[in-house]
Design a protein around this motif. Structure first.
Motif, PDB file in Angstrom:
ATOM      1  N   THR A 249       0.828  -1.194   0.000  1.00 33.77           N
ATOM      2  CA  THR A 249       0.000   0.000   0.000  1.00 33.77           C
ATOM      3  C   THR A 249       0.868   1.252   0.000  1.00 33.77           C
ATOM      4  N   ASP A 250       0.326   2.334  -0.548  1.00 32.74           N
ATOM      5  CA  ASP A 250       1.002   3.635  -0.457  1.00 32.74           C
ATOM      6  C   ASP A 250       0.288   4.546   0.535  1.00 32.74           C
ATOM      7  N   GLN A 251      -0.610   3.947   1.341  1.00 36.17           N
ATOM      8  CA  GLN A 251      -1.346   4.694   2.372  1.00 36.17           C
ATOM      9  C   GLN A 251      -1.249   3.938   3.700  1.00 36.17           C
ATOM     10  N   LYS A 252      -0.018   3.747   4.156  1.00 34.27           N
ATOM     11  CA  LYS A 252       0.218   2.971   5.375  1.00 34.27           C
ATOM     12  C   LYS A 252      -0.542   3.536   6.570  1.00 34.27           C
ATOM     13  N   GLN A 253      -0.577   4.856   6.690  1.00 31.88           N
ATOM     14  CA  GLN A 253      -1.217   5.488   7.842  1.00 31.88           C
ATOM     15  C   GLN A 253      -2.701   5.165   7.910  1.00 31.88           C
ATOM     16  N   PHE A 254      -3.341   5.095   6.747  1.00 35.59           N
ATOM     17  CA  PHE A 254      -4.773   4.755   6.711  1.00 35.59           C
ATOM     18  C   PHE A 254      -5.027   3.409   7.366  1.00 35.59           C
ATOM     19  N   TYR A 255      -4.208   2.434   7.041  1.00 37.14           N
ATOM     20  CA  TYR A 255      -4.417   1.099   7.594  1.00 37.14           C
ATOM     21  C   TYR A 255      -3.971   1.008   9.046  1.00 37.14           C
ATOM     22  N   MET A 256      -2.976   1.786   9.433  1.00 34.93           N
ATOM     23  CA  MET A 256      -2.572   1.815  10.847  1.00 34.93           C
ATOM     24  C   MET A 256      -3.695   2.365  11.717  1.00 34.93           C
ATOM     25  N   GLU A 257      -4.401   3.366  11.203  1.00 38.81           N
ATOM     26  CA  GLU A 257      -5.475   3.995  11.980  1.00 38.81           C
ATOM     27  C   GLU A 257      -6.754   3.173  11.981  1.00 38.81           C
ATOM     28  N   ASN A 258      -7.050   2.507  10.866  1.00 41.29           N
ATOM     29  CA  ASN A 258      -8.327   1.824  10.733  1.00 41.29           C
ATOM     30  C   ASN A 258      -8.268   0.319  10.970  1.00 41.29           C
ATOM     31  N   TYR A 259      -7.057  -0.239  10.951  1.00 41.58           N
ATOM     32  CA  TYR A 259      -6.901  -1.679  11.164  1.00 41.58           C
ATOM     33  C   TYR A 259      -5.734  -1.931  12.123  1.00 41.58           C
ATOM     34  N   PRO A 260      -5.886  -1.512  13.379  1.00 39.32           N
ATOM     35  CA  PRO A 260      -4.772  -1.628  14.331  1.00 39.32           C
ATOM     36  C   PRO A 260      -4.399  -3.068  14.652  1.00 39.32           C
ATOM     37  N   GLN A 261      -5.253  -4.010  14.308  1.00 41.36           N
ATOM     38  CA  GLN A 261      -4.994  -5.415  14.643  1.00 41.36           C
ATOM     39  C   GLN A 261      -4.098  -6.113  13.632  1.00 41.36           C
ATOM     40  N   ILE A 262      -3.896  -5.537  12.468  1.00 39.19           N
ATOM     41  CA  ILE A 262      -3.094  -6.230  11.464  1.00 39.19           C
ATOM     42  C   ILE A 262      -1.623  -5.807  11.551  1.00 39.19           C
ATOM     43  N   ILE A 263      -0.755  -6.661  11.043  1.00 39.81           N
ATOM     44  CA  ILE A 263       0.687  -6.386  11.024  1.00 39.81           C
ATOM     45  C   ILE A 263       1.010  -5.529   9.810  1.00 39.81           C
ATOM     46  N   ILE A 264       1.731  -4.431  10.037  1.00 40.57           N
ATOM     47  CA  ILE A 264       2.118  -3.526   8.947  1.00 40.57           C
ATOM     48  C   ILE A 264       3.614  -3.287   9.036  1.00 40.57           C
ATOM     49  N   GLU A 265       4.322  -3.687   7.974  1.00 42.25           N
ATOM     50  CA  GLU A 265       5.766  -3.507   7.929  1.00 42.25           C
ATOM     51  C   GLU A 265       6.122  -2.288   7.099  1.00 42.25           C
ATOM     52  N   ARG A 266       7.252  -1.685   7.432  1.00 43.53           N
ATOM     53  CA  ARG A 266       7.747  -0.510   6.717  1.00 43.53           C
ATOM     54  C   ARG A 266       8.050  -0.836   5.265  1.00 43.53           C
ATOM     55  N   GLY A 267       7.780   0.098   4.376  1.00 49.80           N
ATOM     56  CA  GLY A 267       8.094  -0.087   2.969  1.00 49.80           C
ATOM     57  C   GLY A 267       9.589  -0.058   2.717  1.00 49.80           C
ATOM     58  N   SER A 268      10.018  -0.740   1.672  1.00 49.79           N
ATOM     59  CA  SER A 268      11.421  -0.735   1.286  1.00 49.79           C
ATOM     60  C   SER A 268      11.502  -0.909  -0.225  1.00 49.79           C
ATOM     61  N   ILE A 269      12.630  -0.542  -0.793  1.00 51.57           N
ATOM     62  CA  ILE A 269      12.807  -0.694  -2.236  1.00 51.57           C
ATOM     63  C   ILE A 269      12.791  -2.165  -2.623  1.00 51.57           C
ATOM     64  N   ASP A 270      13.409  -3.032  -1.827  1.00 56.36           N
ATOM     65  CA  ASP A 270      13.419  -4.455  -2.135  1.00 56.36           C
ATOM     66  C   ASP A 270      11.997  -5.018  -2.212  1.00 56.36           C
ATOM     67  N   GLU A 271      11.167  -4.677  -1.230  1.00 54.98           N
ATOM     68  CA  GLU A 271       9.787  -5.156  -1.231  1.00 54.98           C
ATOM     69  C   GLU A 271       9.014  -4.571  -2.404  1.00 54.98           C
ATOM     70  N   LEU A 272       9.284  -3.329  -2.725  1.00 50.85           N
ATOM     71  CA  LEU A 272       8.619  -2.690  -3.854  1.00 50.85           C
ATOM     72  C   LEU A 272       8.908  -3.458  -5.147  1.00 50.85           C
ATOM     73  N   ILE A 273      10.191  -3.795  -5.363  1.00 50.90           N
ATOM     74  CA  ILE A 273      10.564  -4.542  -6.564  1.00 50.90           C
ATOM     75  C   ILE A 273       9.883  -5.914  -6.580  1.00 50.90           C
ATOM     76  N   LEU A 274       9.940  -6.628  -5.453  1.00 52.58           N
ATOM     77  CA  LEU A 274       9.363  -7.966  -5.391  1.00 52.58           C
ATOM     78  C   LEU A 274       7.858  -7.947  -5.619  1.00 52.58           C
ATOM     79  N   MET A 275       7.171  -6.996  -4.997  1.00 53.60           N
ATOM     80  CA  MET A 275       5.719  -6.962  -5.093  1.00 53.60           C
ATOM     81  C   MET A 275       5.237  -6.457  -6.448  1.00 53.60           C
ATOM     82  N   MET A 276       5.823  -5.392  -6.952  1.00 56.41           N
ATOM     83  CA  MET A 276       5.345  -4.790  -8.197  1.00 56.41           C
ATOM     84  C   MET A 276       5.676  -5.642  -9.418  1.00 56.41           C
TER      85      MET A 276
END
Length: 281
Positions: A249-276
């Motif tokens: 996601t490019d809206q991490k804060q939205f999910y942190m505020e609305n879904y506090p129960q889920i695990i959210i990891e910091r974005g990174s270039i490596d993850e961006l390449i793997l996911m996209m």
């Protein structure tokens, strides 16, 4: 400084088709897997290959109209080229002086000493990392306004990479300069670039400011049940996992505020390449 507008290059089994811009004063990163089109884009910018469509401007001019003085204002490191292995470093001095009227012999020698590049040794005896350092030193030795650097830190250990990036930061202290750089080492780009383009199979998949990528992008780790209940408006890419799903996601804060129960990891270039680059979204 450098502007690709729908630039195309067609080969039998590959097509480059990109929009990309390097602004004055910016360090712009181009990332992607091997064969994604990074080197093709760099060679297009330098006029080393003929393009098949679109507009390519350098210093505000069509690339094909660049004068010799314009080309002298570009410093280059390409992944598949370098200096003759038969030459000693000291033998490069007259060559560089001839190629670039603004070449600083004294500064080049000083930087070779700084980076432990022996003037009397043949380049063919250098390690891959030493050859790369020499190429970068030559690229910055003549006061160019634009650097185009294809994998400049390849083959270097962590200390040499840090020294080289420090040199490039010093280069950027002069106003009006820009760098277009690629690297497989994501940590180099995360701490160095102002913005980043992700290229895959010849196409730009994403362009983002590096600070926003690192601060606002994130990876959600959710179960199948959590995924079903998830607001997916801001999900860019999804990957199936054993536990459920990973979601970029490019809206991490939205999910942190609305879904506090889920695990959210910091974005990174490596993850961006793997996911996209995943096809099975």
């Amino acid at each position: 400084m450098l502007d690709f507008e729908n630039v195309r290059k067609v080969y039998k089994d590959f097509e480059l088709h990109v929009n990309l811009k390097v602004e004055p004063g910016y360090i712009t990163g181009l990332i992607g897997p091997n064969g994604a089109g990074k080197t093709t884009a760099f060679k297009s910018a330098l006029g080393l290959i003929h393009t098949d469509g679109g507009r390519l401007k350098v210093f505000g001019k069509p690339a094909e109209e660049l004068a010799p003085s314009d080309r002298e204002n570009i410093g280059v490191v390409l992944a598949d080229s370098g200096f003759s292995s038969a030459l000693k470093v000291k033998e490069l001095l007259p060559v560089l002086s001839h190629l670039y009227p603004a070449f600083s012999r004294q500064e080049f020698i000083r930087q070779c000493d700084r980076f432990e590049i022996p003037m009397e040794k043949k380049i063919g005896q250098f390690s891959t990392g030493m050859k790369r350092k020499l190429q970068v030193l030559a690229a910055v030795s003549h006061g160019a306004s634009l650097l185009i650097l294809d994998e400049p830190t390849a083959g270097m250990d962590v200390i040499a990479r840090d020294q080289l990036l420090s040199l490039l930061r010093e280069y950027m202290e002069t106003d009006g300069r820009s760098i277009l750089i690629s690297s497989h080492i994501s940590s180099d780009l995360e701490g160095f670039c102002d913005d980043i383009y992700l290229i895959h199979e010849g196409k730009i998949l994403l362009h983002e400011e590096t600070d926003r990528l690192l601060n606002q992008y994130g990876l959600l780790k959710v179960t199948k049940e959590q995924y079903a209940a998830l607001d997916q408006r801001y999900i860019l890419k999804t990957r199936k996992e054993g536990f459920g799903y990973s979601c970029l996601t490019d809206q991490k804060q939205f999910y942190m505020e609305n879904y506090p129960q889920i695990i959210i990891e910091r974005g990174s270039i490596d993850e961006l390449i793997l996911m996209m680059n995943r096809r099975d979204a």
